[in-house]
Design a protein around this motif. Structure first.
Motif, PDB file in Angstrom:
ATOM      1  N   ALA A   1      42.203  47.709  37.054  1.00  0.00           N
ATOM      2  CA  ALA A   1      43.358  47.179  36.323  1.00  0.00           C
ATOM      3  C   ALA A   1      43.336  45.656  36.277  1.00  0.00           C
ATOM      4  O   ALA A   1      43.707  45.047  35.264  1.00  0.00           O
ATOM      5  CB  ALA A   1      44.648  47.667  36.972  1.00  0.00           C
ATOM      6  N   GLU A   2      42.905  45.033  37.357  1.00  0.00           N
ATOM      7  CA  GLU A   2      42.833  43.571  37.418  1.00  0.00           C
ATOM      8  C   GLU A   2      41.910  43.004  36.339  1.00  0.00           C
ATOM      9  O   GLU A   2      42.108  41.886  35.854  1.00  0.00           O
ATOM     10  CB  GLU A   2      42.335  43.149  38.800  1.00  0.00           C
ATOM     11  CG  GLU A   2      42.255  41.646  39.000  1.00  0.00           C
ATOM     12  CD  GLU A   2      41.726  41.275  40.380  1.00  0.00           C
ATOM     13  OE1 GLU A   2      41.408  40.082  40.582  1.00  0.00           O
ATOM     14  OE2 GLU A   2      41.627  42.171  41.242  1.00  0.00           O
ATOM     15  N   HIS A   3      40.920  43.795  35.947  1.00  0.00           N
ATOM     16  CA  HIS A   3      39.957  43.345  34.941  1.00  0.00           C
ATOM     17  C   HIS A   3      40.137  44.044  33.591  1.00  0.00           C
ATOM     18  O   HIS A   3      39.223  44.069  32.765  1.00  0.00           O
ATOM     19  CB  HIS A   3      38.542  43.569  35.462  1.00  0.00           C
ATOM     20  CG  HIS A   3      38.227  42.758  36.685  1.00  0.00           C
ATOM     21  ND1 HIS A   3      37.920  41.416  36.623  1.00  0.00           N
ATOM     22  CD2 HIS A   3      38.214  43.086  38.006  1.00  0.00           C
ATOM     23  CE1 HIS A   3      37.705  40.961  37.853  1.00  0.00           C
ATOM     24  NE2 HIS A   3      37.872  41.950  38.695  1.00  0.00           N
ATOM     25  N   GLY A   4      41.328  44.604  33.377  1.00  0.00           N
ATOM     26  CA  GLY A   4      41.642  45.203  32.079  1.00  0.00           C
ATOM     27  C   GLY A   4      40.981  46.537  31.816  1.00  0.00           C
ATOM     28  O   GLY A   4      40.836  46.945  30.664  1.00  0.00           O
ATOM     29  N   LEU A   5      40.601  47.239  32.883  1.00  0.00           N
ATOM     30  CA  LEU A   5      39.913  48.525  32.753  1.00  0.00           C
ATOM     31  C   LEU A   5      40.787  49.660  33.265  1.00  0.00           C
ATOM     32  O   LEU A   5      41.640  49.463  34.136  1.00  0.00           O
ATOM     33  CB  LEU A   5      38.596  48.501  33.541  1.00  0.00           C
ATOM     34  CG  LEU A   5      37.536  47.517  33.040  1.00  0.00           C
ATOM     35  CD1 LEU A   5      36.508  47.247  34.128  1.00  0.00           C
ATOM     36  CD2 LEU A   5      36.847  48.064  31.792  1.00  0.00           C
ATOM     37  N   ALA A   6      40.549  50.858  32.748  1.00  0.00           N
ATOM     38  CA  ALA A   6      41.296  52.039  33.201  1.00  0.00           C
ATOM     39  C   ALA A   6      40.391  53.257  33.148  1.00  0.00           C
ATOM     40  O   ALA A   6      39.630  53.435  32.192  1.00  0.00           O
ATOM     41  CB  ALA A   6      42.530  52.258  32.333  1.00  0.00           C
ATOM     42  N   LEU A   7      40.476  54.089  34.178  1.00  0.00           N
ATOM     43  CA  LEU A   7      39.682  55.311  34.260  1.00  0.00           C
ATOM     44  C   LEU A   7      40.584  56.512  34.015  1.00  0.00           C
ATOM     45  O   LEU A   7      41.656  56.633  34.609  1.00  0.00           O
ATOM     46  CB  LEU A   7      39.037  55.436  35.642  1.00  0.00           C
ATOM     47  CG  LEU A   7      38.215  56.708  35.913  1.00  0.00           C
ATOM     48  CD1 LEU A   7      36.992  56.768  34.999  1.00  0.00           C
ATOM     49  CD2 LEU A   7      37.784  56.752  37.377  1.00  0.00           C
TER      50      LEU A   7
END
Length: 245
Positions: free
Chosen positions: A98-104
């Protein structure tokens, strides 16, 4: 008395995308070539996709370098090995992603014989990476049909999460194969499905199949533990039988 000069705050405008400006000019021109406009839109779409992928790659590189150590709290008593639980993988990687704009996220598709689990790693700029794993339903002792799907789904999510995040968390064997108690690498989920379907299509007695490949207790043999080293031989034999039907 000195006059006080009051300065109004100025709006900050981001520089316009030159490609967008060009497309807008062409679109507003009544004499513009429609085919040219379509080519420009396709080029813009390709350009945006390349930028989105570059942003994804940069974000994932930073995120993967910051993943904390994930404990091996799961235990495979049959193989006497330990592995990371899905809940620990999600709990410990989600804040970093989330800190790097990613989501799984995950999606699941079920068929009569398989559960296909797909992991999706998405970036806020729009690029998404996917990893899918087809698995036979885990119809273990005492499980009903719903429980079989649920168990397989959890297993698939754990393995696809590890694969898409590039994690090495115990029980790792190339191509998602496992190791039997005697140390022999066994078939992957995909290879298992191939053998299972060929056995069914050719009407092969599974116990006799295992006996032909030297299993000492063919009546109780588990096809999922079939030796990976003999997969090609077994597949070829079944395909010859199928071709002769």
């Amino acid at each position: 008395m000195n006059a006080v000069t009051k300065t109004e705050p100025q709006e900050q405008f981001l520089p316009a995308d030159p490609m967008v400006n060009m497309i807008e000019r062409v679109a507003m021109d009544p004499n513009s070539d429609l085919a040219k406009l379509e080519r420009m839109l396709e080029l813009k779409e390709k350009h945006d996709a390349q930028n989105a992928k570059a942003a994804f790659d940069a974000a994932f590189a930073k995120a993967s370098a910051s993943f904390p150590e994930i404990p091996l709290n799961g235990e495979n008593k049959h193989q006497k090995t330990r592995y990371a639980l899905l809940k620990d993988i999600i709990k410990l990687t989600r804040p970093v992603l989330a800190e790097h704009g990613l989501a799984l996220s995950f999606s699941t598709e079920t068929t009569e014989k398989e559960v296909i689990v797909t992991a999706e790693l998405s970036h806020e700029n729009g690029h998404t990476k996917r990893n899918s794993l087809p698995l036979p339903r885990d119809a273990g002792a005492g499980r009903n049909a719903v429980q079989a799907i649920g168990s397989t789904q959890t297993y698939g999510q754990r393995y696809t999460a590890q694969a898409i995040l590039g994690l090495s968390l115990g029980e790792d064997v190339e191509d998602d194969g496992v190791t039997a108690a005697n140390g022999t690498e066994t078939v992957t989920a995909e290879q298992f499905v191939t053998l299972r379907d060929l056995i069914a299509e050719t009407g092969t007695d599974e116990a006799k199949f295992h006996l032909a490949f030297g299993h000492k207790d063919p009546a109780n043999a588990d096809l999922q533990l079939f030796p990976a080293a003999r997969f090609n031989e077994a597949k070829a034999m079944l395909e010859r039988k199928k071709g002769g039907k």
